[in-house]
Design a protein around this motif. Structure first.
Motif, mmCIF file in Angstrom:
data_model
loop_
_atom_site.group_PDB
_atom_site.id
_atom_site.type_symbol
_atom_site.label_atom_id
_atom_site.label_comp_id
_atom_site.label_asym_id
_atom_site.label_seq_id
_atom_site.Cartn_x
_atom_site.Cartn_y
_atom_site.Cartn_z
ATOM 1 N N ARG A 1 0.826 -1.206 0.000
ATOM 2 C CA ARG A 1 0.000 0.000 0.000
ATOM 3 C C ARG A 1 0.863 1.260 0.000
ATOM 4 O O ARG A 1 0.373 2.367 0.177
ATOM 5 C CB ARG A 1 -0.946 -0.011 1.211
ATOM 6 N N ILE A 2 2.166 1.053 -0.172
ATOM 7 C CA ILE A 2 3.115 2.142 -0.349
ATOM 8 C C ILE A 2 3.720 1.960 -1.729
ATOM 9 O O ILE A 2 4.478 1.018 -1.966
ATOM 10 C CB ILE A 2 4.222 2.102 0.721
ATOM 11 N N ILE A 3 3.357 2.807 -2.656
ATOM 12 C CA ILE A 3 3.892 2.677 -3.998
ATOM 13 C C ILE A 3 5.321 3.215 -3.984
ATOM 14 O O ILE A 3 5.573 4.343 -3.577
ATOM 15 C CB ILE A 3 3.037 3.473 -5.017
ATOM 16 N N GLY A 4 6.255 2.382 -4.418
ATOM 17 C CA GLY A 4 7.649 2.793 -4.408
ATOM 18 C C GLY A 4 8.367 2.364 -3.142
ATOM 19 O O GLY A 4 7.992 1.376 -2.500
ATOM 20 N N GLU A 5 9.400 3.119 -2.785
ATOM 21 C CA GLU A 5 10.266 2.750 -1.671
ATOM 22 C C GLU A 5 9.563 2.839 -0.323
ATOM 23 O O GLU A 5 8.718 3.710 -0.088
ATOM 24 C CB GLU A 5 11.511 3.649 -1.664
ATOM 25 N N ILE A 6 9.930 1.929 0.578
ATOM 26 C CA ILE A 6 9.340 1.854 1.912
ATOM 27 C C ILE A 6 10.297 2.465 2.924
ATOM 28 O O ILE A 6 11.488 2.147 2.927
ATOM 29 C CB ILE A 6 9.046 0.389 2.291
ATOM 30 N N ASN A 7 9.784 3.343 3.762
ATOM 31 C CA ASN A 7 10.566 3.840 4.887
ATOM 32 C C ASN A 7 9.613 4.145 6.040
ATOM 33 O O ASN A 7 8.383 4.075 5.878
ATOM 34 C CB ASN A 7 11.406 5.069 4.503
ATOM 35 N N GLU A 8 10.156 4.473 7.202
ATOM 36 C CA GLU A 8 9.336 4.680 8.404
ATOM 37 C C GLU A 8 8.319 5.797 8.208
ATOM 38 O O GLU A 8 7.177 5.686 8.638
ATOM 39 C CB GLU A 8 10.234 4.989 9.606
#
Length: 314
Positions: free
Chosen positions: A197-204
């Motif tokens: 559900r996060i398009i692209g890179e994942i971060n906090e």
């Protein structure tokens, strides 16, 4: 016609015949894995260990709910905190298929570690028909590699058992109702969690944004349903689009992310139509999201059906 009672009887016997000794079962708190856990418990009793992995990609309050759920079911419950492990492995990853492969392998390696500790040789999963159909293989195109199918590594040290493999979601719900499970009507939540559900890179930062947005969408849709204003959708959530646009907060320029609200109606997850939610409800959700979640200044509503879209965005 599907007979839930007959299925339960046959599934328990099938598990008994396949599992010779101890097994771990991957549980998430969703209807599929919980039904599989109940069937496994009926077949194996104390020889079954229910393993829940907190990936750091869960919804708000999810891990607390899941712990309570399986304790109420009187299962041998094992909680694994693997947040750092997953986030480190996903650092810099953008491609959704790669995300799913990484998550699938991480899950398996953790289950293998627990299985080794418990001297278990089998892994039970709540895999259902849409999981392996969409994951491709043979003449089927790969729509998306489900973490519990296409995301499995080639080399594994446990034997996988899938008692729900040929069921569709509506049939799994019938089994859950037959078994009296509290999750029977719970909306689906993807195994990879908020990662898809996060398009692209994942971060906090992005995890916190989409987690907060999902919470608002769930709260407002469930409130509207409880008040009789809408029929309860099949699935509803928020997606973080990594596109920033100019907006205004107070009298200042804001440059923030966009959130997409997704709500669909379905029976078996193979097809779905977007929910025709009241404009007032959409407006209220957008108002809350842009006011309560720092870094978001724009909200859109996804009116795509499946097909051509899928339910989750990745």
């Amino acid at each position: 016609m599907f007979d839930a009672g007959e299925f339960v009887k046959n599934a328990v016997e099938e598990i008994k015949s396949k599992v010779k000794g101890k097994a771990v079962i991957a549980v998430s708190g969703g209807v599929d894995s919980t039904v599989a856990a109940k069937l496994g418990s009926m077949a194996l009793g104390e020889n079954l260990y229910a393993v829940y992995v907190d990936t750091g990609l869960m919804r708000a309050g999810e891990s607390d709910y899941v712990r309570g759920l399986y304790e109420r079911m009187d299962l041998n419950f094992i909680f694994v905190d693997a947040k750092n492990e997953f986030l480190e492995a996903l650092k810099g990853v953008v491609d959704p298929e790669e995300k799913r492969r990484i998550i699938g392998e991480k899950f398996i390696r953790i289950f293998e570690r627990v299985a080794k500790e418990k001297k278990a040789e089998y892994l039970i999963q709540g895999t259902i028909a849409p999981d392996w159909i969409e994951s491709g293989g043979g003449l089927r195109d790969t729509i998306k590699s489900h973490h519990n199918v296409g995301g499995l590594p080639e080399e594994m040290h446990v034997e996988v058992v899938e008692p729900l493999r040929h069921l569709y979601k509506d049939e799994v719900r019938k089994v859950a109702r037959y078994l009296g499970l509290e999750v029977a009507e719970r909306q689906p939540f993807p195994g990879p969690g908020l990662a898809v559900r996060i398009i692209g890179e994942i971060n906090e930062e992005r995890i916190n944004i989409v987690r907060g947005a999902c919470k608002i969408v769930e709260e407002e849709i469930e409130k509207a349903w409880q008040e009789g204003k809408i029929e309860k959708p099949w699935q509803y959530f928020a997606v973080l689009i990594p596109v920033k646009s100019v907006g205004i907060h107070g009298d200042r320029r804001a440059y923030g992310y966009t959130i997409a609200i997704r709500s669909v109606d379905s029976i078996d997850a193979m097809t779905a139509s977007y929910s025709k939610l009241p404009h007032e409800l959409l407006e209220h959700m957008a108002h809350r999201i842009t006011n309560e979640i720092r870094g978001v200044n724009r909200v859109v509503y996804d009116i795509s059906n499946k097909p051509p879209a899928t339910i989750e965005w990745e």
